[in-house]
Design a protein around this motif. Structure first.
Motif, PDB file in Angstrom:
ATOM      1  N   ALA A  63       0.802  -1.232   0.000  1.00 30.90           N
ATOM      2  CA  ALA A  63       0.000   0.000   0.000  1.00 30.90           C
ATOM      3  C   ALA A  63       0.832   1.277   0.000  1.00 30.90           C
ATOM      4  CB  ALA A  63      -0.951   0.006   1.193  1.00 30.90           C
ATOM      5  N   ASP A  64       2.021   1.243   0.560  1.00 26.98           N
ATOM      6  CA  ASP A  64       2.855   2.440   0.571  1.00 26.98           C
ATOM      7  C   ASP A  64       3.448   2.775  -0.793  1.00 26.98           C
ATOM      8  OD1 ASP A  64       2.607   3.419   3.125  1.00 26.98           O
ATOM      9  OD2 ASP A  64       4.285   2.275   3.930  1.00 26.98           O
ATOM     10  N   TYR A  65       3.405   1.812  -1.717  1.00 27.45           N
ATOM     11  CA  TYR A  65       4.126   1.996  -2.981  1.00 27.45           C
ATOM     12  C   TYR A  65       3.229   1.929  -4.216  1.00 27.45           C
ATOM     13  CZ  TYR A  65       7.435   0.441   0.556  1.00 27.45           C
ATOM     14  OH  TYR A  65       8.122   0.297   1.732  1.00 27.45           O
ATOM     15  N   THR A  66       1.973   1.536  -4.047  1.00 27.07           N
ATOM     16  CA  THR A  66       1.082   1.393  -5.204  1.00 27.07           C
ATOM     17  C   THR A  66      -0.250   2.067  -4.916  1.00 27.07           C
ATOM     18  OG1 THR A  66       0.207  -0.728  -4.405  1.00 27.07           O
ATOM     19  CG2 THR A  66       2.128  -0.808  -5.842  1.00 27.07           C
ATOM     20  N   ARG A 196      13.262   0.715   2.941  1.00 29.27           N
ATOM     21  CA  ARG A 196      11.966   1.348   2.710  1.00 29.27           C
ATOM     22  C   ARG A 196      12.118   2.669   1.962  1.00 29.27           C
ATOM     23  NH1 ARG A 196      10.262   2.633   7.667  1.00 29.27           N
ATOM     24  NH2 ARG A 196      12.075   1.715   8.714  1.00 29.27           N
ATOM     25  N   ASN A 197      13.191   3.389   2.244  1.00 24.86           N
ATOM     26  CA  ASN A 197      13.436   4.625   1.501  1.00 24.86           C
ATOM     27  C   ASN A 197      13.757   4.338   0.037  1.00 24.86           C
ATOM     28  OD1 ASN A 197      13.014   6.129   3.789  1.00 24.86           O
ATOM     29  ND2 ASN A 197      15.197   6.432   4.236  1.00 24.86           N
ATOM     30  N   SER A 203       9.249   3.970  -6.142  1.00 21.34           N
ATOM     31  CA  SER A 203       7.824   4.113  -6.449  1.00 21.34           C
ATOM     32  C   SER A 203       7.495   5.504  -6.992  1.00 21.34           C
ATOM     33  CB  SER A 203       6.982   3.831  -5.199  1.00 21.34           C
ATOM     34  OG  SER A 203       7.156   4.837  -4.212  1.00 21.34           O
ATOM     35  N   LYS A 204       8.235   6.521  -6.552  1.00 23.26           N
ATOM     36  CA  LYS A 204       7.980   7.890  -6.996  1.00 23.26           C
ATOM     37  C   LYS A 204       8.579   8.182  -8.365  1.00 23.26           C
ATOM     38  CE  LYS A 204       7.775   9.646  -2.258  1.00 23.26           C
ATOM     39  NZ  LYS A 204       8.461  10.454  -1.210  1.00 23.26           N
TER      40      LYS A 204
END
Length: 224
Positions: A63-66, A196-197, A203-204
């Protein structure tokens, strides 16, 4: 934490939401509460309960990446695999597959070669969680040995990302096992970049299709 994850977790994790701020000071308590919540969800044997459990794991992992649409797709795939595995209709996921999948993610996001793991480290993670006595349904090492159910495998990938791939970082029980000269554990230094970073940066800077491709590869590698 992404807005999507904040909204979704509010209905699935309730009180846990306030503790899911990923900071060094709260890392241990966060891991403990996530384990407790998922273990309770993993106890479900009915189809709706397994679906809820699969959604919880999918939210943690992607969820944090999509976007919201992909979270649903990933959760649906995971749910189908989890149901089939519990009924003996598909193969379980090996610790080697989990390690290989994590290492492939690291390669895709441009992580240095030091940020890798191996099956032995994955196995020790599983045993360490069980030492806390609160994850007997989430972690199946006692019944499945070096294999795991699909949702468990995805949770272990999340845990490796959360702890920067290393066993010497925070783990849910906070316990360090007795060293064994016959087992090689992956351990890293504080100078290693934060996994995670790296994923967040990836993802960005990549399209939705590329992000979907990244996590679809994970699903394929875990056979679901």
């Amino acid at each position: 934490m992404s807005k999507l994850k904040a909204i979704a977790l509010s209905s699935l994790f309730g009180l846990l939401l306030s503790r899911l701020a990923f900071t060094q000071s709260s890392r241990m308590s966060t891991s403990n509460n996530v384990v407790d919540t998922l273990n309770k969800a993993a106890e479900a044997n009915d189809l709706e309960g397994i679906r809820t459990y699969s959604k919880q794991v999918a939210l943690l992992f992607v969820a944090d990446y999509t976007d919201r649409a992909y979270v649903r797709l990933f959760a649906d795939r995971l749910n189908e695999a989890e149901v089939m595995a519990r009924h003996g209709e598909r193969a379980l996921v090996s610790e080697e597959q989990i390690a290989n999948s994590f290492n492939d993610i690291m390669k895709r996001v441009g992580a240095p070669g030091s940020l890798r793991t191996n099956p032995e480290t994955v196995h020790r993670y599983r045993n360490a969680i069980l030492q806390g006595g609160n994850a007997t349904r989430l972690i199946s090492v006692k019944s499945n040995g070096h294999n795991s159910n699909p949702a468990e495998a995805v949770f272990l990938l999340y845990l490796l990302i959360f702890n920067n791939a290393a066993f010497n970082n925070a783990i849910p029980t906070g316990q360090t096992p007795v060293s064994n000269p016959h087992i090689t554990l992956i351990q890293h230094q504080k100078s290693d970049p934060n996994v995670r970073n790296l994923l967040s940066t990836y993802s960005k800077s990549h399209s939705k299709s590329e992000l979907s491709g990244l996590f679809n590869t994970v699903a394929n590698e875990l056979n679901f």
